[in-house]
Motif scaffolding. Structure first.
Motif, PDB file in Angstrom:
ATOM      1  N   TYR A 223       0.838  -1.202   0.000  1.00 36.58           N
ATOM      2  CA  TYR A 223       0.000   0.000   0.000  1.00 36.58           C
ATOM      3  C   TYR A 223       0.872   1.251   0.000  1.00 36.58           C
ATOM      4  O   TYR A 223       0.640   2.205  -0.745  1.00 36.58           O
ATOM      5  CB  TYR A 223      -0.929   0.025   1.216  1.00 36.58           C
ATOM      6  CG  TYR A 223      -2.067  -0.963   1.163  1.00 36.58           C
ATOM      7  CD1 TYR A 223      -2.726  -1.230  -0.028  1.00 36.58           C
ATOM      8  CD2 TYR A 223      -2.491  -1.623   2.312  1.00 36.58           C
ATOM      9  CE1 TYR A 223      -3.777  -2.135  -0.070  1.00 36.58           C
ATOM     10  CE2 TYR A 223      -3.534  -2.530   2.272  1.00 36.58           C
ATOM     11  CZ  TYR A 223      -4.175  -2.785   1.073  1.00 36.58           C
ATOM     12  OH  TYR A 223      -5.219  -3.685   1.026  1.00 36.58           O
ATOM     13  N   ASN A 266       0.279   3.695   5.233  1.00 30.88           N
ATOM     14  CA  ASN A 266      -1.150   3.731   5.524  1.00 30.88           C
ATOM     15  C   ASN A 266      -1.357   3.998   7.011  1.00 30.88           C
ATOM     16  O   ASN A 266      -0.609   3.503   7.851  1.00 30.88           O
ATOM     17  CB  ASN A 266      -1.781   2.389   5.128  1.00 30.88           C
ATOM     18  CG  ASN A 266      -3.286   2.407   5.231  1.00 30.88           C
ATOM     19  OD1 ASN A 266      -3.843   2.345   6.323  1.00 30.88           O
ATOM     20  ND2 ASN A 266      -3.963   2.467   4.099  1.00 30.88           N
ATOM     21  N   GLU A 316     -10.388   2.672   8.802  1.00 34.28           N
ATOM     22  CA  GLU A 316     -11.104   3.468   7.789  1.00 34.28           C
ATOM     23  C   GLU A 316     -12.496   3.857   8.273  1.00 34.28           C
ATOM     24  O   GLU A 316     -12.976   4.960   7.980  1.00 34.28           O
ATOM     25  CB  GLU A 316     -11.196   2.697   6.473  1.00 34.28           C
ATOM     26  CG  GLU A 316      -9.873   2.497   5.747  1.00 34.28           C
ATOM     27  CD  GLU A 316      -9.333   3.775   5.114  1.00 34.28           C
ATOM     28  OE1 GLU A 316     -10.070   4.786   5.077  1.00 34.28           O
ATOM     29  OE2 GLU A 316      -8.174   3.758   4.661  1.00 34.28           O
ATOM     30  N   SER A 359      -4.687   7.251   3.737  1.00 35.33           N
ATOM     31  CA  SER A 359      -5.660   6.168   3.890  1.00 35.33           C
ATOM     32  C   SER A 359      -6.171   5.783   2.513  1.00 35.33           C
ATOM     33  O   SER A 359      -6.119   6.576   1.572  1.00 35.33           O
ATOM     34  CB  SER A 359      -6.816   6.570   4.810  1.00 35.33           C
ATOM     35  OG  SER A 359      -7.915   7.061   4.079  1.00 35.33           O
ATOM     36  N   SER A 360      -6.665   4.565   2.407  1.00 38.87           N
ATOM     37  CA  SER A 360      -7.164   4.080   1.114  1.00 38.87           C
ATOM     38  C   SER A 360      -8.364   4.882   0.647  1.00 38.87           C
ATOM     39  O   SER A 360      -8.526   5.131  -0.556  1.00 38.87           O
ATOM     40  CB  SER A 360      -7.535   2.595   1.233  1.00 38.87           C
ATOM     41  OG  SER A 360      -6.405   1.820   1.583  1.00 38.87           O
TER      42      SER A 360
END
Length: 382
Positions: A223, A266, A316, A359-360
């Motif tokens: 990531y 992340n 998340e 963050s994703s």
């Protein structure tokens, strides 16, 4: 570590009894000892005994013996124990032949060649590390002494499947081309060995610095590697994957004289650094939601919001709660300040440290105070 009457070695890790294996270095040593013994004794051999660098005695089967007029070749099979890796089950061969003088060790098919500075061996050498080279040398020398042979011996270590196996390892990233490395400092593979993972990180970092990098860019995993392409132009192959070992990565950067160290991570891993946790594996600590809740409270979140954060399943989800309540920016500022504090605390001011957190779902979340400065050095921009 404990042994059983049959010779099997075991260790206990995380309340599990796990079987140890032996390294490619032990395989190469055993194969070389067996081959030179067969050559000098002119007798067959089905098993060979070696003493590993940590003092363990291994009795290993000798496989695929080939005898010609001028050489003997045989193999020992790599056994990773309960820590199966890409090399588990591979046959490590040694071919020995008489020569004028000395004991000369080199790599053949499937053993990689060093193409970059900073590794255990000089550029151009076969990737047979120092400890295995020494154990191979000593084993061959002992057999020659036993049989009163004073001439020279050439030893070629090969792994027929090595080139294919190497594609599943870090070797291409490290500049070791054409095969695997013959490694092992103790001769024994301990299951779930953190030492082996940390040594890989250290080796990669040392190589980057030896080849001209002043600042190390470290990413915990894929990531971080992927996101880094959105914020900098550093090629992926120049990044060091540090996994969960944040503290050890900082220590190594200091030891090897790096100018700086930048992490891109992340939030799911790096939020733990805001709590002073330097190994982010969940079995060591998993207080992601607690840290987010504490910083949300500092930012003025009420009890209802705090309870929602604590009840979140994933990081998340907690970020979604913060975003809905216009708290994401102040909470991330507070967290990155704490990350900055703990990174600098670990480095003791000896190098510049920094971090970029994302963050994703929410993208860039924050940067520590020196992150942009380190990025410019990495990219070579003024």
């Amino acid at each position: 570590m404990e042994s059983e009457p049959g010779g099997e070695l075991y260790v206990y890790k995380n309340n599990q009894r796990l079987r140890c294996g032996h390294t490619t270095g032990s395989c190469a040593t055993a194969a070389a000892k067996a081959a030179v013994t067969i050559m000098l004794s002119k007798k067959s051999l089905s098993e060979v005994s070696i003493t590993t660098p940590n003092g363990t005695v291994l009795n290993l089967p000798v496989l695929d013996v080939k005898i010609s007029e001028n050489s003997v070749s045989c193999a020992v099979r790599k056994d990773g124990g309960d820590d199966i890796d890409a090399t588990h089950g591979a046959l490590v061969y040694a071919e020995v032949s008489f020569t004028g003088s000395g004991i000369n060790i080199d790599g053949g098919k499937g053993v990689g060649r060093v193409t970059k500075k900073g590794l255990d061996q000089p550029v151009g050498n076969a990737a047979i590390n120092s400890v295995p080279r020494q154990t191979i040398f000593q084993a061959v020398k002992e057999v020659c002494t036993l049989y009163n042979y004073s001439g020279g011996v050439d030893v070629i270590i090969s792994v027929p499947e090595g080139e294919q196996i190497a594609e599943k390892t870090f070797n291409p990233r490290l500049g070791i081309m054409g095969g695997i490395s013959i490694i092992g400092t103790t001769g024994i593979v301990e299951p779930m060995s953190q030492e082996a993972l940390v040594e890989t990180i250290r080796t990669e970092m040392k190589m980057r610095l030896a080849n001209g990098s002043a600042v190390i860019l470290a990413v915990p995993g894929n990531y971080g590697e992927d996101f880094s392409q959105t914020v900098c132009s550093v090629p992926a192959e120049q990044m060091v994957k540090c996994s969960n070992f944040i503290g050890e990565t900082i220590d190594s950067a200091v030891e090897f004289g790096a100018q700086g160290l930048l992490f891109i991570s992340n939030i799911g891993k790096f939020v733990k650094i805001a709590g002073g946790i330097m190994n982010t594996h969940s079995r060591n600590a998993d207080c992601r939601l607690e840290i987010l809740t504490a910083h949300a409270a500092l930012a003025g979140a009420d009890n209802k919001i705090l309870l929602r954060i604590m009840d979140s399943v994933m990081t998340e989800d907690a970020l979604d709660v913060l975003s809905e309540n216009n708290l994401l920016q102040p909470v991330m500022k507070s967290i990155t300040d704490k990350i900055n504090f703990y990174l600098n605390n670990r480095a003791k001011g000896q190098i510049i440290t920094g971090a970029i957190i994302f963050s994703s779902n929410h993208g860039m979340l924050g940067k520590t105070e020196n992150a942009d400065k380190l990025l410019k050095i990495l990219e070579g921009t003024p």
